[in-house]
Design a protein around this motif. Structure first.
Motif, PDB file in Angstrom:
ATOM      1  N   VAL A  98      -1.697 -12.754   5.789  1.00  0.00           N
ATOM      2  CA  VAL A  98      -2.707 -13.099   6.784  1.00  0.00           C
ATOM      3  C   VAL A  98      -2.865 -11.885   7.683  1.00  0.00           C
ATOM      4  O   VAL A  98      -1.881 -11.374   8.217  1.00  0.00           O
ATOM      5  N   THR A  99      -4.088 -11.376   7.822  1.00  0.00           N
ATOM      6  CA  THR A  99      -4.276 -10.210   8.695  1.00  0.00           C
ATOM      7  C   THR A  99      -5.480 -10.431   9.588  1.00  0.00           C
ATOM      8  O   THR A  99      -6.363 -11.219   9.263  1.00  0.00           O
ATOM      9  N   ALA A 100      -5.486  -9.721  10.701  1.00  0.00           N
ATOM     10  CA  ALA A 100      -6.675  -9.748  11.550  1.00  0.00           C
ATOM     11  C   ALA A 100      -7.779  -9.037  10.794  1.00  0.00           C
ATOM     12  O   ALA A 100      -7.519  -8.104  10.045  1.00  0.00           O
ATOM     13  N   TRP A 101      -9.041  -9.475  10.961  1.00  0.00           N
ATOM     14  CA  TRP A 101     -10.115  -8.914  10.136  1.00  0.00           C
ATOM     15  C   TRP A 101     -10.265  -7.429  10.334  1.00  0.00           C
ATOM     16  O   TRP A 101     -10.787  -6.715   9.493  1.00  0.00           O
ATOM     17  N   SER A 102      -9.803  -6.926  11.480  1.00  0.00           N
ATOM     18  CA  SER A 102     -10.014  -5.505  11.760  1.00  0.00           C
ATOM     19  C   SER A 102      -9.000  -4.622  11.045  1.00  0.00           C
ATOM     20  O   SER A 102      -9.140  -3.421  10.999  1.00  0.00           O
ATOM     21  N   SER A 103      -7.964  -5.238  10.477  1.00  0.00           N
ATOM     22  CA  SER A 103      -6.894  -4.412   9.918  1.00  0.00           C
ATOM     23  C   SER A 103      -7.045  -4.246   8.411  1.00  0.00           C
ATOM     24  O   SER A 103      -6.267  -4.740   7.626  1.00  0.00           O
ATOM     25  N   VAL A 104      -8.090  -3.510   8.009  1.00  0.00           N
ATOM     26  CA  VAL A 104      -8.330  -3.316   6.581  1.00  0.00           C
ATOM     27  C   VAL A 104      -7.189  -2.541   5.941  1.00  0.00           C
ATOM     28  O   VAL A 104      -6.692  -2.882   4.871  1.00  0.00           O
ATOM     29  N   ALA A 105      -6.740  -1.499   6.642  1.00  0.00           N
ATOM     30  CA  ALA A 105      -5.687  -0.652   6.062  1.00  0.00           C
ATOM     31  C   ALA A 105      -4.427  -1.479   5.812  1.00  0.00           C
ATOM     32  O   ALA A 105      -3.753  -1.311   4.804  1.00  0.00           O
ATOM     33  N   GLY A 106      -4.119  -2.396   6.747  1.00  0.00           N
ATOM     34  CA  GLY A 106      -2.944  -3.253   6.564  1.00  0.00           C
ATOM     35  C   GLY A 106      -3.082  -4.084   5.309  1.00  0.00           C
ATOM     36  O   GLY A 106      -2.144  -4.209   4.516  1.00  0.00           O
ATOM     37  N   ALA A 107      -4.277  -4.633   5.106  1.00  0.00           N
ATOM     38  CA  ALA A 107      -4.490  -5.462   3.916  1.00  0.00           C
ATOM     39  C   ALA A 107      -4.384  -4.614   2.655  1.00  0.00           C
ATOM     40  O   ALA A 107      -3.788  -5.032   1.666  1.00  0.00           O
ATOM     41  N   VAL A 108      -4.942  -3.411   2.702  1.00  0.00           N
ATOM     42  CA  VAL A 108      -4.880  -2.532   1.530  1.00  0.00           C
ATOM     43  C   VAL A 108      -3.423  -2.211   1.211  1.00  0.00           C
ATOM     44  O   VAL A 108      -2.987  -2.280   0.063  1.00  0.00           O
ATOM     45  N   GLU A 109      -2.668  -1.907   2.249  1.00  0.00           N
ATOM     46  CA  GLU A 109      -1.264  -1.563   1.989  1.00  0.00           C
ATOM     47  C   GLU A 109      -0.511  -2.776   1.448  1.00  0.00           C
ATOM     48  O   GLU A 109       0.301  -2.662   0.529  1.00  0.00           O
ATOM     49  N   ALA A 110      -0.805  -3.948   1.998  1.00  0.00           N
ATOM     50  CA  ALA A 110      -0.127  -5.157   1.507  1.00  0.00           C
ATOM     51  C   ALA A 110      -0.432  -5.376   0.024  1.00  0.00           C
ATOM     52  O   ALA A 110       0.447  -5.721  -0.754  1.00  0.00           O
ATOM     53  N   ARG A 170      -1.225  -3.100  -2.141  1.00  0.00           N
ATOM     54  CA  ARG A 170      -0.503  -2.062  -2.864  1.00  0.00           C
ATOM     55  C   ARG A 170       0.950  -2.452  -3.093  1.00  0.00           C
ATOM     56  O   ARG A 170       1.569  -2.091  -4.076  1.00  0.00           O
ATOM     57  N   ARG A 171       1.502  -3.172  -2.113  1.00  0.00           N
ATOM     58  CA  ARG A 171       2.905  -3.557  -2.241  1.00  0.00           C
ATOM     59  C   ARG A 171       3.088  -4.868  -2.958  1.00  0.00           C
ATOM     60  O   ARG A 171       4.152  -5.469  -2.905  1.00  0.00           O
ATOM     61  N   GLY A 172       2.027  -5.357  -3.554  1.00  0.00           N
ATOM     62  CA  GLY A 172       2.211  -6.503  -4.427  1.00  0.00           C
ATOM     63  C   GLY A 172       1.660  -7.825  -3.909  1.00  0.00           C
ATOM     64  O   GLY A 172       1.798  -8.836  -4.577  1.00  0.00           O
ATOM     65  N   ALA A 173       1.053  -7.846  -2.698  1.00  0.00           N
ATOM     66  CA  ALA A 173       0.443  -9.102  -2.260  1.00  0.00           C
ATOM     67  C   ALA A 173      -0.691  -9.423  -3.223  1.00  0.00           C
ATOM     68  O   ALA A 173      -1.346  -8.527  -3.733  1.00  0.00           O
ATOM     69  N   ARG A 174      -0.909 -10.730  -3.500  1.00  0.00           N
ATOM     70  CA  ARG A 174      -1.933 -11.101  -4.466  1.00  0.00           C
ATOM     71  C   ARG A 174      -3.318 -11.093  -3.853  1.00  0.00           C
ATOM     72  O   ARG A 174      -4.310 -10.856  -4.490  1.00  0.00           O
ATOM     73  N   ASP A 175      -3.381 -11.434  -2.551  1.00  0.00           N
ATOM     74  CA  ASP A 175      -4.676 -11.509  -1.895  1.00  0.00           C
ATOM     75  C   ASP A 175      -4.412 -11.555  -0.401  1.00  0.00           C
ATOM     76  O   ASP A 175      -3.261 -11.677   0.012  1.00  0.00           O
ATOM     77  N   TYR A 176      -5.469 -11.465   0.390  1.00  0.00           N
ATOM     78  CA  TYR A 176      -5.242 -11.599   1.826  1.00  0.00           C
ATOM     79  C   TYR A 176      -6.243 -12.553   2.453  1.00  0.00           C
ATOM     80  O   TYR A 176      -7.313 -12.803   1.917  1.00  0.00           O
TER      81      TYR A 176
END
Ligand SMILES: Nc1ncnc2c1ncn2[C@@H]1O[C@H](COP(=O)(O)OP(=O)(O)OP(=O)(O)O)[C@@H](O)[C@H]1O
Ligand SMILES: [Mg+2]
Length: 456
Positions: free
Chosen positions: A87-99, A101-107
């Motif tokens: 779960v990420t704040a909509w403004s944190s695209v880089a966080g979602a991208v990194e997640a 990359r580290r194996g999260a299935r979706d955000y």
């Protein structure tokens, strides 16, 4: 009830936990809440879950997402198959991208849309169940197919050349070092080299050179005799002897402990192995293939890899470029995997819709061919029963905010640029370390730095 689906939700904000718990329990899911990473890990250790939904930021460190990433890593160590949604704040695209990359299935973006969240959850839960079943099938199949020449799909100039090289050198006894990022096809190349050689009727023995503790790795490679150490109750044959007259594939060679590298070098020089605890030398006739995703010259410079060993292993070097640098291979590979998986799952799908091909071509494939194979497998499983074509929706590749949807909307490239800058800053501009964390080669990172104008 055996069929209850269990979801772990971790967030430090009570209102978010409550909202998620209400929403998911209404749908019949069994929800367990955790207020901290420590509590989440405790729950996961205590029982089985079908899905985890994690916030990236916790009270101790509320902006970087580091606690969330650490938690993801520990979860992967506990259960690599558990799907994780972040779960990420909509403004944190880089966080979602990194997640991702580290194996999260979706955000899931905060604030979320209930319907959309439920669809994402359902998709991951279905997928996990289907994959579990298919992997059991797959295991049974690979045992039967051993010895067959693996299919090698290629269309890009670089990979056509690789295929030619494989055919040319397979019959020789040359040592081959195969390099490339995760999932680029190193094992496929090794298997093909063996299958096209005169040794094909003899064993191909694979050893992961980095996966074992030092003492065990030594006996794994060279064998041991009864009484060599406390647990050695029987004689044991090592990989070298098992591969006699055949091929030994040393995977992840850069991770081999330095002391073992010295012993390996000696065997390669003399052609003789000595089981641990025995003084008898045994002659072996083995062809050695090795693979790594690390940059060996850099490992040598850092004192972690022996230069003289490299020269024994790299008579021929085959480098597999990342998939994003050979886009001509994407469609043929996708078509190949589609045929494979629609046959396996008995679905009548035989093509990709135009929007699906666009999505496949636009994606950057950080996980390379393996990621592509998994995406197609998932799409085949997700496609409607009677569908004849895979659509972009079935592919469900990571959504990236479209330009104009939010004040700081980024394209995927923009997100990648920001992400690379962050990683680089974290390592004080050290390209080698940054490349390592990003899972790409140094030269690939340099190309991107130039492309994005980060460095000249
Ligand atoms: N050229 C290709 N043609 C067909 N299938 C391929 C090709 N390259 C890779 N694959 C498939 O992609 C998946 C990943 O390939 P492989 O396991 O060989 O990668 P790898 O480089 O060894 O990855 P890792 O570094 O993670 O061990 C496998 O399922 C493999 O069959
Ligand atoms: Mg491999």
């Amino acid at each position: 009830m055996a069929d209850t689906i269990r979801i772990l939700v971790a967030d430090d904000q009570a209102d978010i936990l409550d909202a998620l718990r209400l929403l998911l329990s209404d749908e019949g899911y069994d929800v367990t809440a955790a207020r901290s990473p420590v509590e989440a890990l405790g729950r996961l250790e205590a029982s089985d879950f079908d899905l985890a939904i994690l916030d990236l930021n916790y009270t101790r460190d509320t902006t970087s997402g580091q606690e969330g990433f650490d938690l993801m890593e520990r979860i992967r160590a506990l259960d690599p198959t558990l799907p994780v949604l972040v779960v990420t704040a909509w403004s944190s695209v880089a966080g979602a991208v990194e997640a991702m990359r580290r194996g999260a299935r979706d955000y899931i973006e905060k604030p979320w849309d209930d319907e959309r969240l439920l669809v994402t959850v359902r998709t991951q839960v279905d997928l996990r169940r289907a994959l579990r079943k298919s992997h059991r099938l797959q295991e049974a199949n690979t045992r039967l197919q051993r010895g067959a020449t693996p299919v090698f799909v290629c269309n890009s100039p670089g990979m056509l050349e690789v295929r030619q090289t494989i055919e040319r050198i397979a019959p020789s006894d040359a040592s081959v070092l195969i390099t490339g990022e995760h999932g680029t096809g190193k094992e496929v190349v090794a298997t093909r080299l063996h299958a096209l050689s005169d040794r094909r009727t003899r064993p191909l023995v694979t050893m992961n050179a980095g996966g074992l503790a030092e003492g065990i790795a030594e006996s794994e490679l060279f064998g041991h005799v009864k009484g060599a150490f406390t647990d050695a109750r029987f004689d044991r044959i090592g990989c070298f002897e098992l591969a006699d007259e055949g091929t030994l594939f040393l995977d992840e060679i850069a991770n081999m402990p330095v002391r073992l590298q010295a012993q390996l070098l000696r065997v390669l020089q003399t052609g003789e192995v000595q089981r641990v605890g025995s003084s008898r030398m045994r002659f072996v006739n083995v062809r050695v293939l090795s693979a790594t995703n690390a940059c060996l010259p850099a490992e040598i410079a850092a004192g972690r890899f022996r230069e003289d060993l490299l020269y024994r292993l790299n008579t021929v070097v085959i480098h597999l470029p990342p998939l994003r640098d050979r886009r001509e291979d994407i469609t043929p590979l996708a078509v190949h995997f589609l045929a494979h998986y629609s046959a396996r799952y008995r679905k009548p799908i035989e093509a990709f819709a135009a929007d699906a091909l666009d999505v496949l071509m636009a994606h950057s494939w950080p996980g390379n061919v393996r990621e592509l194979a998994h995406s197609i497998e998932r799409a085949v499983l997700m496609a409607d029963g009677g569908a004849r074509a895979v659509t972009a929706r079935d592919l469900n590749l990571p959504r990236v905010p479209r330009a104009g949807t939010s004040p700081d909307a980024h394209s995927l490239e923009e997100a990648e640029r920001i992400f690379i800058e962050k990683v680089l800053a974290r390592h004080d501009g050290d390209v080698r370390l940054a490349a390592q964390q990003l899972g790409m080669s140094r030269s690939a990172l340099y190309r991107r730095l130039q492309q994005y104008g980060i460095r000249e």
